[in-house]
Design a protein around this motif. Structure first.
Motif, PDB file in Angstrom:
ATOM      1  N   GLU A   6      27.380  36.518  34.872  1.00 20.11           N
ATOM      2  CA  GLU A   6      28.379  35.483  35.146  1.00 20.11           C
ATOM      3  C   GLU A   6      29.697  36.118  35.587  1.00 20.11           C
ATOM      4  N   ASP A   9      29.289  37.100  39.180  1.00 21.60           N
ATOM      5  CA  ASP A   9      29.400  35.926  40.056  1.00 21.60           C
ATOM      6  C   ASP A   9      30.846  35.480  40.228  1.00 21.60           C
ATOM      7  N   ARG A  10      31.620  35.525  39.150  1.00 20.74           N
ATOM      8  CA  ARG A  10      33.023  35.119  39.236  1.00 20.74           C
ATOM      9  C   ARG A  10      33.829  36.068  40.112  1.00 20.74           C
ATOM     10  N   GLU A  13      32.980  35.245  43.665  1.00 21.94           N
ATOM     11  CA  GLU A  13      33.685  34.013  44.022  1.00 21.94           C
ATOM     12  C   GLU A  13      35.166  34.291  44.272  1.00 21.94           C
ATOM     13  N   ALA A  14      35.769  35.144  43.447  1.00 18.96           N
ATOM     14  CA  ALA A  14      37.187  35.484  43.610  1.00 18.96           C
ATOM     15  C   ALA A  14      37.419  36.226  44.920  1.00 18.96           C
ATOM     16  N   GLU A  62      40.117  26.663  42.775  1.00 20.84           N
ATOM     17  CA  GLU A  62      39.489  27.915  43.200  1.00 20.84           C
ATOM     18  C   GLU A  62      40.489  29.070  43.127  1.00 20.84           C
ATOM     19  N   ARG A  65      40.862  30.021  39.453  1.00 22.57           N
ATOM     20  CA  ARG A  65      39.713  30.808  38.993  1.00 22.57           C
ATOM     21  C   ARG A  65      39.767  32.236  39.548  1.00 22.57           C
ATOM     22  N   GLU A  68      42.333  34.169  37.529  1.00 24.15           N
ATOM     23  CA  GLU A  68      41.778  34.493  36.215  1.00 24.15           C
ATOM     24  C   GLU A  68      40.831  35.688  36.312  1.00 24.15           C
ATOM     25  N   ALA A  69      39.988  35.698  37.338  1.00 22.57           N
ATOM     26  CA  ALA A  69      39.058  36.818  37.520  1.00 22.57           C
ATOM     27  C   ALA A  69      39.808  38.111  37.839  1.00 22.57           C
TER      28      ALA A  69
END
Length: 162
Positions: A6, A9-10, A13-14, A62, A65, A68-69
């Motif tokens: 996970e 994946d984050r 995405e970042a 987005e 997130r 945060e990542a």
């Protein structure tokens, strides 16, 4: 409980969100340049005859997130300051989709060492994020009025009483 997959994946995405953010020409530092706008050298470029480019700009969720990542990279550790920097670089380059050969060249280590550092960094991030959460605490749903059924309207309808 957050797993290393996970986390991976984050980060991917970042990296995608960061790539989609607008960065128009001239938005960075000017330096020692001129202040005049770019001059159009050909007439076919003056009226928008070149191919149109469409960009999907990320929304606020987005971007949040992504931020945060990016803060999770601070959780990556190592023996020395250079090792910490290299470990963070490995994680981010992998999130951007670089091949292991490019990562190894940038960091200066063998492929198995880079993979081991990447895996250890993801596990470290997952463990530290899981420690931040209280064990047994679950996210709560929105509070209801206390009438029994949540979110259902009173009276008939397909789900209501006959």
């Amino acid at each position: 409980m957050i797993t290393p997959s996970e986390i991976e994946d984050r980060f991917e995405e970042a990296a995608l969100t960061l790539r989609r953010l607008p960065n128009p020409p001239g938005s960075g530092a000017r330096g020692y340049g001129r202040s005049w706008p770019e001059y159009v050298h050909e007439a076919r470029h003056a009226y928008g005859y070149e191919e149109a480019k469409m960009r999907v700009i990320p929304n606020a969720r987005e971007i949040q997130r992504m931020e945060e990542a990016l803060e999770w990279l601070a959780l990556v550790g190592g023996d020395s300051e250079q090792t910490i920097i290299d470990n963070r670089r490995i994680v981010w380059m992998r999130a951007e989709g670089h091949r292991w050969k490019q990562i190894c060249r940038a960091v200066g280590c063998a492929r198995s060492t880079a993979w081991r550092r990447w895996t250890a960094a993801l596990v470290t991030i997952a463990n530290r994020l899981n420690k931040r959460r209280k064990p047994g605490a679950r996210p709560r749903a929105a509070k209801s009025t206390g009438d029994g059924e949540r979110g259902k309207p009173d009276g008939g309808g397909a789900n209501g009483p006959p």
